[in-house]
Design a protein around this motif. Structure first.
Motif, short mmCIF file in Angstrom:
data_model
loop_
_atom_site.label_atom_id
_atom_site.label_comp_id
_atom_site.label_asym_id
_atom_site.label_seq_id
_atom_site.Cartn_x
_atom_site.Cartn_y
_atom_site.Cartn_z
N ASP A 149 11.36 -29.81 19.71
CA ASP A 149 11.43 -28.62 20.87
C ASP A 149 12.20 -27.27 20.37
OD1 ASP A 149 11.32 -31.27 21.85
OD2 ASP A 149 12.89 -31.88 22.40
N ASP A 163 16.23 -33.29 13.38
CA ASP A 163 16.60 -33.55 14.73
C ASP A 163 18.04 -33.77 14.93
OD1 ASP A 163 16.93 -34.74 17.10
OD2 ASP A 163 15.64 -36.93 17.28
N SER A 164 18.81 -32.28 15.38
CA SER A 164 20.12 -32.58 15.29
C SER A 164 20.57 -32.80 16.65
CB SER A 164 20.62 -31.01 15.37
OG SER A 164 20.32 -30.34 16.40
N SER A 165 20.26 -33.88 17.36
CA SER A 165 20.43 -34.18 18.52
C SER A 165 21.92 -35.61 18.51
CB SER A 165 19.08 -34.86 19.58
OG SER A 165 18.67 -35.68 18.82
N ASN A 166 21.89 -36.17 17.79
CA ASN A 166 22.89 -37.43 17.04
C ASN A 166 23.76 -36.82 16.01
OD1 ASN A 166 21.91 -38.73 19.68
ND2 ASN A 166 20.15 -39.60 18.05
N PHE A 182 20.55 -27.60 19.56
CA PHE A 182 20.73 -29.36 18.70
C PHE A 182 19.97 -30.13 19.82
CE2 PHE A 182 24.89 -27.24 18.00
CZ PHE A 182 25.25 -28.09 16.75
N GLY A 183 19.15 -30.61 19.13
CA GLY A 183 18.09 -31.16 19.29
C GLY A 183 17.31 -31.79 18.39
N PRO A 184 15.16 -31.75 18.71
CA PRO A 184 14.28 -31.52 18.27
C PRO A 184 14.30 -30.60 17.60
CG PRO A 184 14.14 -33.25 19.80
CD PRO A 184 15.43 -32.72 20.01
N THR A 200 18.40 -23.07 14.94
CA THR A 200 18.07 -24.24 14.20
C THR A 200 19.06 -24.20 13.05
OG1 THR A 200 16.62 -23.45 12.50
CG2 THR A 200 15.69 -24.27 14.71
#
Length: 74
Positions: A66, A36-39, A61-63, A4
């Motif tokens: 998840d 949440d690194s998706s954005n 990259f994402g929540p 992460t």
């Protein structure tokens, strides 16, 4: 295996405040990206290797939820 964004920071030996200063963003913004690194914006994305010394391709990259959900099913 991927890690992460928070794990990359911790592995670099940085606390939230110090890392946010190196990125030039507010610590609350960095905490949001870690959850949440998706954005994350490209300007942040391109500095990850420089600040954390960890290859971007090994960061999930994402929540964050998840990431941990996928670990349980793997």
């Amino acid at each position: 295996m991927k890690i992460t964004l928070r794990a990359a920071r911790v592995n670099a030996g940085l606390n939230l405040v110090d890392a946010s200063e190196l990125f030039g963003i507010n610590k609350d913004t960095l905490a949001k990206y870690e959850k949440d690194s998706s954005n994350v914006p490209r300007s942040f994305f391109s500095r990850i290797e420089e600040v954390y010394g960890f290859p971007v391709e090994y960061i999930f990259f994402g929540p964050q939820s998840d990431f941990f959900r996928k670990l349980k099913t793997a």
